[in-house]
Design a protein around this motif. Structure first.
Motif, PDB file in Angstrom:
ATOM      1  N   LEU A  86      -4.014   5.022   4.762  1.00 36.22           N
ATOM      2  CA  LEU A  86      -4.808   5.337   2.910  1.00 36.22           C
ATOM      3  C   LEU A  86      -4.976   4.097   2.891  1.00 36.22           C
ATOM      4  O   LEU A  86      -4.961   2.766   2.608  1.00 36.22           O
ATOM      5  CB  LEU A  86      -3.164   5.522   2.645  1.00 36.22           C
ATOM      6  CG  LEU A  86      -3.328   5.814   0.822  1.00 36.22           C
ATOM      7  CD1 LEU A  86      -4.373   6.307   0.559  1.00 36.22           C
ATOM      8  CD2 LEU A  86      -1.329   5.851   0.289  1.00 36.22           C
ATOM      9  N   THR A  87      -5.859   4.061   1.820  1.00 38.32           N
ATOM     10  CA  THR A  87      -6.896   3.061   2.024  1.00 38.32           C
ATOM     11  C   THR A  87      -6.631   3.108   0.269  1.00 38.32           C
ATOM     12  O   THR A  87      -7.092   3.946  -0.973  1.00 38.32           O
ATOM     13  CB  THR A  87      -7.718   2.532   1.955  1.00 38.32           C
ATOM     14  OG1 THR A  87      -8.119   2.156   3.099  1.00 38.32           O
ATOM     15  CG2 THR A  87      -8.730   1.298   1.345  1.00 38.32           C
ATOM     16  N   VAL A  88      -6.813   1.961  -0.599  1.00 39.10           N
ATOM     17  CA  VAL A  88      -5.837   2.301  -2.310  1.00 39.10           C
ATOM     18  C   VAL A  88      -7.119   1.198  -2.944  1.00 39.10           C
ATOM     19  O   VAL A  88      -6.386  -0.164  -2.588  1.00 39.10           O
ATOM     20  CB  VAL A  88      -5.076   2.338  -3.027  1.00 39.10           C
ATOM     21  CG1 VAL A  88      -4.519   2.117  -4.072  1.00 39.10           C
ATOM     22  CG2 VAL A  88      -4.111   3.262  -2.295  1.00 39.10           C
ATOM     23  N   HIS A  89      -7.844   1.133  -3.984  1.00 31.43           N
ATOM     24  CA  HIS A  89      -8.447   0.116  -4.777  1.00 31.43           C
ATOM     25  C   HIS A  89      -7.731   0.089  -6.317  1.00 31.43           C
ATOM     26  O   HIS A  89      -7.816   1.610  -6.484  1.00 31.43           O
ATOM     27  CB  HIS A  89      -9.393   1.070  -4.746  1.00 31.43           C
ATOM     28  CG  HIS A  89     -10.388   0.733  -3.507  1.00 31.43           C
ATOM     29  ND1 HIS A  89     -11.563  -0.426  -3.526  1.00 31.43           N
ATOM     30  CD2 HIS A  89     -11.247   1.614  -2.813  1.00 31.43           C
ATOM     31  CE1 HIS A  89     -12.283  -0.701  -2.572  1.00 31.43           C
ATOM     32  NE2 HIS A  89     -12.155   1.055  -2.218  1.00 31.43           N
ATOM     33  N   ASP A  90      -6.940  -0.820  -6.568  1.00 31.25           N
ATOM     34  CA  ASP A  90      -6.271  -0.488  -7.814  1.00 31.25           C
ATOM     35  C   ASP A  90      -6.531  -1.645  -7.990  1.00 31.25           C
ATOM     36  O   ASP A  90      -6.796  -3.264  -7.804  1.00 31.25           O
ATOM     37  CB  ASP A  90      -5.540  -0.602  -6.934  1.00 31.25           C
ATOM     38  CG  ASP A  90      -3.308   0.152  -7.989  1.00 31.25           C
ATOM     39  OD1 ASP A  90      -4.276   0.569  -9.330  1.00 31.25           O
ATOM     40  OD2 ASP A  90      -2.755  -0.506  -8.606  1.00 31.25           O
TER      41      ASP A  90
END
Length: 740
Positions: free
Chosen positions: A229-233
């Motif tokens: 999982l890659t999350v930009h936040d």
């Protein structure tokens, strides 16, 4: 290769922000600007009642209607959301992480609780489908204030806050602030009974709901590549978010990458994982495509924390020489039913003034309202409002100048721990600030100063905030061109972190700043704590300083000429170092300052204008005076809004938002004169710094309130100080914030 001697003087220079051109030209990339192929869009559906249960039938019917709308790919609800795990207790019992995972069941604990997430091919289609939801509820009586919880007799239960169950009610009294055992929320010293003195002040002070209102809305983009999982936040704690998200999803942290290179303001609202991030990750897994979720401004009020209300009863007793004999500060505040948070307003009273007797307590009530969290100057900002107004009242009760009262009660050690200060120059802040302001010309009697038909008042207050340092790591990479890059999993939240880290690295490594870069905002970088509590410069700066010092030593051991190294030798200049936190058993590190302000009051229309401000700060070594001054200016403006404008408007019966949230603008900006004592504090870290981000706000509302009293003779103890407060007559006994 630039020598060490050539690189000195970088620290202390007013260097421009390294990312400044990108920001002012619009080229800087924030989370919502990230382009991901195949992106889909999510929109939240939120509850409209503070307490009850959504009916199964209405949720099913609304879901079917949304799924039939154009472009809709999926709808997550409590009826079909994959089961999420509760976070471990060591995270939720000390930090504002919600014990109950999102979409766990059909019960409602507050207005704005997430009830569904609609995913569609376009933002417009997702918004339209989400707006078609028509939820019905079986309502239950809500508890919407701490006083209501106490009046309902809910005082029994888990007094320490560590009860069972995801949803909890009643009140409790936490022992300490977050994971800082030494910052006691229940504390006392001296005699059991309050002494009799020559002067006594006893009053109640209140602060309202405040919200962070950052420029950048919270945004998340989640994408799965197989089981990674890659999350930009928009987060200020990427390693903590990775840890919390792994707990909610039940997957290893190694399978999650968090990216947050630039954050557009936060003030506390982006310090921890919020529930919409977990839902965005679940939705992306369900649809098999990247999902983007950007909260609306209204949703920020209920989804990313706020400063909770406080009711503070404060009592000060002094002898006939105006020396304090006793201090009591008792606080009632609030949290949600699904998470722990205590606004630690009484911490400053434990040490700020010499007081042989002290009693501090904090009582937290669980109410049907969204989860609160840290907000700029958590605890100190609302707590110093009460303490510093009470000090002004004590000065008048003792017939002593307000600054003189503070000088008489200054203390040379930390009374809470018995330790010495690692560095304290508060007296210099008082005296230098007073000189720059002209405080010596201030008449003691209220209503003595006038200008252009307006009342003029001068007020002052003390500022303080802890100096903190935690462990952090830094990676160094060196290429053949002579560029050296340092990297840490910290954040650029608009405060200039990348700039000061570049300065620290360049000077310690003996390099020109043009040959140094600093990277942040990626969980693949070496670990760093959250960007908050005014600790980033001391914490990450220590790791950068250590890495740069080691880099210089290795280079010198190989002859000191970078351009003559072989590829094998260059590899020895690529490494990672770890800096420990503050040493156990060492002196107490605390920043201090003094605020002096002038206000004008138009009593005919109830308008206050803050016209002039002098602040003197003792925050250790100043790495970049331009950025430091900017930080303090921002903090004062933040405190000005807290004093005169800011409160979340809501209906007291339904908890629904109403009206507008007012913030200060450039038209409200006073003339600033900001100075620093600028004495390094090497007791905390090798760079000699203490944090600047929070202290600028601390004490500001009190200084303004005290100036208003000096201008008008009205003692106002409730924030914000509004037109209605100022227009009330002096003899209105129904006004708890008026002159007694």
């Amino acid at each position: 290769m630039t020598s060490t001697a050539d690189a000195t003087g970088i620290i202390g220079a007013p260097m421009n922000r390294v990312e400044g051109i990108e920001k002012v030209t619009g080229h800087a990339t924030y989370t919502a600007d990230v382009v991901v192929p195949g992106i889909t869009y999510a929109v939240l559906v939120q509850s409209e009642i503070p307490h009850g249960t959504v009916t199964d039938d209405s949720l099913r019917a609304s879901t079917e209607r949304a799924l039939a709308a154009p472009g809709v790919l999926h709808v997550l609800t409590p009826l079909n959301c994959p089961a999420l795990h509760a976070p471990p207790r060591q995270m939720s019992d000390d930090l504002p992480l919600e014990r109950r995972p999102p979409l766990s069941d059909l019960t409602v604990q507050h207005v704005g609780q997430h009830m569904a997430l609609v995913v569609a091919d376009t933002l417009e289609n997702a918004t339209a489908a989400a707006s078609s939801f028509e939820l019905a509820y079986e309502t239950a009586p809500p508890q919407l204030s701490a006083r209501e919880v106490l009046d309902d007799g809910a005082g029994a239960g888990d007094r320490d806050g560590e009860g069972e169950g995801a949803v909890r009610h009643g009140v409790y009294q936490p022992d300490h602030f977050v994971k800082l055992d030494e910052e006691k929320l229940q504390d006392s010293r001296g005699a059991a009974d309050e002494p009799t003195g020559a002067a006594r002040v006893s009053a109640t002070y209140t602060t309202p709901l405040n919200t962070h209102y950052p420029i950048e809305l919270s945004a998340t983009i989640a994408q799965w590549d197989d089981d990674v999982l890659t999350v930009h936040d928009t987060t200020r704690w990427i390693t903590g978010e990775r840890m919390a998200l792994a707990a909610y999803l039940g997957i290893p942290e190694a399978k999650i990458r968090i990216l947050s290179p630039l954050v557009g303001g936060a003030f506390g609202s982006k310090s921890f994982l919020w529930m919409h991030v977990a839902l965005c990750a679940v939705a992306a897994r369900e649809v098999g495509r990247p999902v983007k979720l950007v909260l609306t401004r209204d949703q920020m009020f209920s989804s990313t924390g706020h400063r909770p209300r406080t009711e503070q009863h404060l009592s000060l007793v002094a002898d006939d020489a105006a020396h304090i004999l006793s201090t009591e500060q008792h606080t009632l505040t609030e949290t949600s039913t699904v998470a722990h948070f205590c606004e630690p307003v009484g911490l400053s009273a434990r040490f700020l003034y010499d007081s042989p007797r002290l009693v501090v307590s904090h009582t937290v009530a669980r109410i049907n309202y969204p989860t609160p969290c840290f907000m700029r100057g958590p605890g100190e900002a609302p707590g110093l409002f009460a303490l510093e107004v009470a000090m002004d009242e004590l000065a008048y009760a003792s017939n002593v100048d307000p600054m003189e009262l503070r000088l008489r009660n200054d203390t040379d050690h930390d009374q809470a721990s018995g330790k010495a200060w690692s560095g304290k120059h508060l007296r210099e802040c008082y005296l230098q600030g007073a000189e720059r302001f002209g405080w010596g010309e201030r008449p003691m009697v209220p209503r003595s100063l006038h200008r252009d038909g307006l009342q003029v008042g001068w007020g002052m207050a003390t500022a303080t905030y802890p100096g903190r340092r935690m462990p952090a790591s830094c990676r160094v990479t060196t290429d053949a061109s002579g560029t050296v890059r340092f990297a840490s999993a910290t954040h650029e939240v608009g405060t200039g972190v990348r700039t000061v880290m570049t300065q620290v690295a360049a000077e310690a490594a003996g390099l020109d700043v043009g040959r140094v870069g600093f990277d942040s905002g990626d969980s693949l970088f070496p670990d760093a704590p959250y960007s908050g509590a005014s600790q980033t410069t001391a914490t990450v700066g220590s790791a950068v300083h250590q890495a740069a010092t080691e880099w210089r030593k290795r280079l010198d051991d190989m002859g000191g000429q970078l351009d003559r190294l072989t590829p094998g030798q260059l590899k020895t200049l690529n490494f990672t170092t770890t800096s420990e936190g503050a040493a156990d058993g060492g002196p107490t590190s605390q920043s201090f300052g003094a605020h002096f302000c002038e206000v004008t009051v138009d009593e005919e229309i109830g308008r206050v204008s803050v016209t002039r401000w002098v602040a003197m700060m003792d925050c250790g070594r100043v790495l970049n005076p331009k950025l430091a001054r900017n930080q303090v200016m921002g903090g004062i403006t933040f405190g000005l809004g807290m004093a005169l404008l800011e409160q979340v408007p809501y209906d007291a019966h339904t908890a629904q938002l109403i009206g507008e949230y007012y913030l200060p603008t450039h038209a409200d900006r006073p003339e600033f004169d900001i100075g620093f004592v600028d004495v390094p504090d090497y007791g905390l870290d090798p760079v000699g710094v203490r944090g600047i981000g929070e202290i600028g706000t601390c004490g500001v509302p009190a200084a303004i309130s005290n100036a208003i009293f000096h201008a008008t003779g009205k003692r106002l103890r409730n924030l914000p100080i509004t037109l209605e407060n100022l227009m009330k007559p002096f003899d209105d006994e129904s006004d708890p914030g008026g002159t007694p």
